[in-house]
Design an enzyme around this catalytic site. Structure first.
Site, mmCIF file in Angstrom:
data_model
loop_
_atom_site.group_PDB
_atom_site.id
_atom_site.type_symbol
_atom_site.label_atom_id
_atom_site.label_comp_id
_atom_site.label_asym_id
_atom_site.label_seq_id
_atom_site.Cartn_x
_atom_site.Cartn_y
_atom_site.Cartn_z
ATOM 1 N N LEU A 94 -36.855 -10.958 27.610
ATOM 2 C CA LEU A 94 -38.293 -11.111 27.844
ATOM 3 C C LEU A 94 -38.984 -11.784 26.656
ATOM 4 C CD1 LEU A 94 -39.118 -7.659 29.488
ATOM 5 C CD2 LEU A 94 -38.980 -9.882 30.629
ATOM 6 N N GLU A 136 -30.275 -4.222 24.125
ATOM 7 C CA GLU A 136 -31.437 -3.499 23.588
ATOM 8 C C GLU A 136 -31.153 -2.912 22.211
ATOM 9 O OE1 GLU A 136 -34.099 -4.196 24.996
ATOM 10 O OE2 GLU A 136 -33.140 -4.970 26.786
ATOM 11 N N HIS A 139 -31.663 -5.436 19.648
ATOM 12 C CA HIS A 139 -33.082 -5.623 19.297
ATOM 13 C C HIS A 139 -33.500 -4.669 18.184
ATOM 14 C CE1 HIS A 139 -34.932 -8.555 21.943
ATOM 15 N NE2 HIS A 139 -34.406 -8.016 23.024
HETATM 16 NI NI NI Z 1 -34.220 -8.828 24.920
#
Ligand code: NI
Length: 165
Positions: A94, A136, A139
């Site tokens: 995203l 994730e 991240h």
């Molecule tokens: Ni991502």
């Protein structure tokens, strides 16, 4: 609940190593609710706290994108333990809109984490769930999926990221 703006590359918050969550309070619960709503509205199948500008070791994953509550994972302080296998498939993010590329990931992973109330969690994940969790957790270390690319794929990513800058 609220939908929060998603930080886009090259926002420096995406490069932060996020510290562990230590307070399991109502503020954390509210943050998690907002992250879930933001992920579902995007729509996406995963969202890490730094993607909404929050430097906390916290991510949400939902391969069903909101269709099936049983597929929603809230992972506070997740750590990946043993991994096995490897497979390559298209991944996106995203925070890096309109770009996907094939990324190698383990096929099976063991994850330790905590729930939003601080209960210990053990997750054995395979396939797409394992891929989403790896993405994730990256991240939370300040790592983006494009960092895993090499050769021509890395070159394509470099051009896509240049457009975002
Ligand atoms: Ni991502």
């Amino acid at each position: 609940m609220a939908v929060l703006p998603i930080r886009l590359y090259p926002d420096p918050v995406l490069r932060v190593r996020c510290p562990e969550v230590v307070e399991f309070d109502s503020e954390l619960a509210k943050l998690v609710d907002n992250m879930i709503e933001t992920m579902h509205v995007a729509p996406g199948i995963g969202l890490a706290a730094p993607q909404i500008g929050v430097e906390k070791r916290l991510a949400v994953v939902d391969l069903s994108a909101g269709d099936d509550p049983e597929q929603l994972w809230v992972l506070v302080n997740p750590h990946i333990g043993e991994t096995s296998g490897s497979w390559v498939e298209d991944e996106g993010c995203l925070s890096i809109p309109d770009f996907t590329e094939k990324v190698p990931r383990p096929h099976e992973i063991e994850v330790t984490a905590q729930s939003v109330t601080g209960e210990p969690l053990q997750v054995s994940a395979t396939g797409w769930l394992a891929r989403a969790i790896c993405h994730e957790v990256d991240h939370l270390e300040g790592v983006l999926f494009v960092d895993h690319l090499s050769g021509l794929r890395r070159e394509r990513a470099r051009r896509a990221l240049k457009r975002l800058r």
